[in-house]
Write an enzyme that holds these catalytic residues in place. Sequence first.
Site, PDB file in Angstrom:
ATOM      1  N   ARG A   1      -3.310   8.880  -5.512  1.00 11.87           N
ATOM      2  CA  ARG A   1      -3.951   8.005  -6.482  1.00 11.87           C
ATOM      3  C   ARG A   1      -3.989   8.700  -7.837  1.00 11.87           C
ATOM      4  O   ARG A   1      -4.204   9.915  -7.904  1.00 11.87           O
ATOM      5  CB  ARG A   1      -5.379   7.744  -5.987  1.00 11.87           C
ATOM      6  CG  ARG A   1      -6.160   6.717  -6.782  1.00 11.87           C
ATOM      7  CD  ARG A   1      -5.738   5.339  -6.345  1.00 11.87           C
ATOM      8  NE  ARG A   1      -6.536   4.308  -6.979  1.00 11.87           N
ATOM      9  CZ  ARG A   1      -7.652   3.798  -6.463  1.00 11.87           C
ATOM     10  NH1 ARG A   1      -8.106   4.239  -5.313  1.00 11.87           N
ATOM     11  NH2 ARG A   1      -8.280   2.832  -7.086  1.00 11.87           N
TER      12      ARG A   1
ATOM     13  N   LYS B   1       0.875  -1.177   0.000  1.00  9.90           N
ATOM     14  CA  LYS B   1       0.000   0.000   0.000  1.00  9.90           C
ATOM     15  C   LYS B   1       0.909   1.224   0.000  1.00  9.90           C
ATOM     16  O   LYS B   1       1.565   1.519   0.998  1.00  9.90           O
ATOM     17  CB  LYS B   1      -0.920   0.006   1.217  1.00  9.90           C
ATOM     18  CG  LYS B   1      -1.906   1.164   1.198  1.00  9.90           C
ATOM     19  CD  LYS B   1      -2.874   1.078   2.354  1.00  9.90           C
ATOM     20  CE  LYS B   1      -4.050   2.018   2.190  1.00  9.90           C
ATOM     21  NZ  LYS B   1      -3.682   3.422   2.086  1.00  9.90           N
TER      22      LYS B   1
ATOM     23  N   ARG C   1      -7.468  11.510  -7.552  1.00  9.36           N
ATOM     24  CA  ARG C   1      -8.549  10.756  -6.918  1.00  9.36           C
ATOM     25  C   ARG C   1      -9.880  11.482  -7.005  1.00  9.36           C
ATOM     26  O   ARG C   1     -10.935  10.878  -7.099  1.00  9.36           O
ATOM     27  CB  ARG C   1      -8.154  10.507  -5.457  1.00  9.36           C
ATOM     28  CG  ARG C   1      -9.217   9.913  -4.617  1.00  9.36           C
ATOM     29  CD  ARG C   1      -8.592   9.470  -3.315  1.00  9.36           C
ATOM     30  NE  ARG C   1      -9.613   9.254  -2.311  1.00  9.36           N
ATOM     31  CZ  ARG C   1      -9.480   8.388  -1.320  1.00  9.36           C
ATOM     32  NH1 ARG C   1      -8.387   7.685  -1.214  1.00  9.36           N
ATOM     33  NH2 ARG C   1     -10.423   8.256  -0.446  1.00  9.36           N
TER      34      ARG C   1
ATOM     35  N   LYS D   1      -7.614  -2.912   3.131  1.00 10.66           N
ATOM     36  CA  LYS D   1      -6.319  -2.323   3.488  1.00 10.66           C
ATOM     37  C   LYS D   1      -5.882  -2.814   4.862  1.00 10.66           C
ATOM     38  O   LYS D   1      -6.711  -2.907   5.771  1.00 10.66           O
ATOM     39  CB  LYS D   1      -6.377  -0.798   3.433  1.00 10.66           C
ATOM     40  CG  LYS D   1      -7.503  -0.193   4.225  1.00 10.66           C
ATOM     41  CD  LYS D   1      -7.605   1.306   3.980  1.00 10.66           C
ATOM     42  CE  LYS D   1      -8.871   1.853   4.625  1.00 10.66           C
ATOM     43  NZ  LYS D   1      -9.188   3.211   4.275  1.00 10.66           N
TER      44      LYS D   1
HETATM   45  P1  AMP Z   1      -7.305   4.937   2.202  1.00 10.90           P
HETATM   46  O1  AMP Z   1      -7.034   6.240   1.493  1.00 10.90           O
HETATM   47  O2  AMP Z   1      -6.609   4.842   3.526  1.00 10.90           O
HETATM   48  O3  AMP Z   1      -8.776   4.602   2.243  1.00 10.90           O
HETATM   49  O4  AMP Z   1      -6.646   3.747   1.324  1.00 10.90           O
HETATM   50  C1  AMP Z   1      -6.976   3.472  -0.003  1.00 10.90           C
HETATM   51  C2  AMP Z   1      -5.981   4.141  -0.934  1.00 10.90           C
HETATM   52  O5  AMP Z   1      -4.724   3.477  -0.901  1.00 10.90           O
HETATM   53  C3  AMP Z   1      -6.340   4.081  -2.383  1.00 10.90           C
HETATM   54  O6  AMP Z   1      -7.293   5.046  -2.727  1.00 10.90           O
HETATM   55  C4  AMP Z   1      -5.009   4.355  -3.063  1.00 10.90           C
HETATM   56  O7  AMP Z   1      -4.824   5.751  -3.187  1.00 10.90           O
HETATM   57  C5  AMP Z   1      -3.999   3.851  -2.069  1.00 10.90           C
HETATM   58  N1  AMP Z   1      -3.201   2.688  -2.531  1.00 10.90           N
HETATM   59  C6  AMP Z   1      -1.872   2.541  -2.317  1.00 10.90           C
HETATM   60  N2  AMP Z   1      -1.416   1.394  -2.815  1.00 10.90           N
HETATM   61  C7  AMP Z   1      -2.474   0.767  -3.385  1.00 10.90           C
HETATM   62  C8  AMP Z   1      -2.638  -0.482  -4.067  1.00 10.90           C
HETATM   63  N3  AMP Z   1      -1.616  -1.324  -4.251  1.00 10.90           N
HETATM   64  N4  AMP Z   1      -3.879  -0.790  -4.523  1.00 10.90           N
HETATM   65  C9  AMP Z   1      -4.917   0.055  -4.330  1.00 10.90           C
HETATM   66  N5  AMP Z   1      -4.828   1.237  -3.686  1.00 10.90           N
HETATM   67  C10 AMP Z   1      -3.617   1.599  -3.212  1.00 10.90           C
END
Ligand code: AMP
Length: 551
Positions: free
Chosen positions: A251, A246, A266, A411
Amino acid sequence: MLFMDFSRCCEKLEATPGRLDMIDIISKELPGLTDDELPVFVRFIMGRIFADWSSRKLGIGPNLLYEATAAVAGISRDKVIDTINRTGDVGQAVEDLLSVKSQTTFFHEELDLVHVYNSLIAIAEMEGKKSQREKLLAVRRLLGNAHPLEGRYLARIMLEELRIGVGEGSVREAVAKAFSVDPALVEHAMQALNDMGEVARLAKAGPEHLRNVRITLFHPVRMMLAQQGTIADMIKEHGEIAAEFKYDGSRFQFHKKGNWARMYSRRLEDVTGALPDVIQQLMSATDHDVIIDGEVIAVKDGKPMPFQSVLRRFRRRHDIAGAQEAIEMVPNVFDILYLDGETLIDLPFSERRRRLESVVKQYLAPQTVSADPAVITKTYDDALAAGHEGIMIKVRSSPYTPGQRGKNWIKIKPEVDTLDLAVIGAEWGEGKRAHLFGSFLVACQDAGGKLVPLSRVATGFSDEQLAEVYELLKDSVVKQAGKEVTFEPSLVFEVGYAELQASQNYEAGFALRFPRFIRIRDDKDIPDIETLDSLRERYKRQATSAQAYRG
Ligand code: AMP
């Protein structure tokens, strides 16, 4: 359709509390509309002017609207602001002021729905030095021809805050009902097209048109989102799963056709101009026409840099060459939605990954596929050791579902105590910071999306950050009383805290101990902020972990 009829419909909806009744009212309007009117009506009723994929902006701020209203009503700008403060609603204020005016004027050119839309498009296209003046004249013309009730909704649409309680879900149901098609088909078409107006038009043409939708290059689709979960649960439920690092960056969605490419954030803003080096990297990574999904991170000496430095690049408008040298940007690609004319979102992730690997040669996010918890846990440890945020676990049989925070992407990251909260108010600073906002009132949201004040945040800001925050918020002030200002919510702060306490000081019923500003989340919108329910969850978890700690 006359804009007056649209306004009456809005008025009716505003007075209707029940969702089903609202759906009913909207669905009855739709079949009678022409092909030109239908998309406009559908967007307007949700308080939108442009398709969701479009990064077009109308460019009418509150000040311009107040000035136009003042001119049309023949009063001063301060009087307009007084009326807004008194009514607490721009729309109501414009309606009141126009009704005073309409007692003295007798001429109205009836406003037509599509004509209003075309005028707004023309306003959005005004650019250059004189554009503010031209916009003002155009808004004056529209308001000058508006009946008071039309003024109420025109004003709110122009500020993109219609607030009649019609969400996308209700419109989806109404479209399905009006044209007797399956709501799931409407939803699916919306995911690919990202424009409910166009979806309504296809629904009218028949279900096969909805079924055959394709993603269009350079019309970004919403990003698929993740939920929290555990490695053990995912393996128990799905067996073999895919794990990726991650990345803590920004994004992106990259669209490429031949030698032409654009990149979207995003929030689906076009960020192509800010990231020429990343565009170059991705252009050279594939010869195909693609839409790919990924996360760009900043790297210095082989180590990922804090998220903030990536955001700075996304927002940067000047000195792009200088910024490129300071930080190296590395895209990590993890999904593909479109390949050489074919829409791939309905394929299982394992198949999308296969296609991705066959056409994109570089910058692929490595993947571990396993049903062994030890193997996935090792990937997690490797991710943290390499300075990443954690891992993402993905269900290999799942489609790409734009805009959905489903259980197909999970996640996993160490628990950190921060919250994403909406900035709803502030107090002016003191001393050398008197011209800036000093402390901020932040809010979470309840289950219905209503903002609920939670805490004040006054520490953690550098002078530079306070100045930046001021710039971002100064045009969102809707009310001033003494040192206190209230904002139209638009900005999200990530706020750190030491402990969540039960408290009656704020409406949320909680208070944050030692709240501290961490960063602006300009990749998040107000609907993405923390919910009261998840705060309650955190509070419970905090209590159990404290107990465990105390033995
Ligand atoms: P969160 O912003 O904490 O809800 O986490 C989701 C975000 O992690 C996604 O919107 C992406 O911007 C980010 N992300 C980072 N690495 C990845 C990955 N390998 N696959 C999908 N999302 C990822």
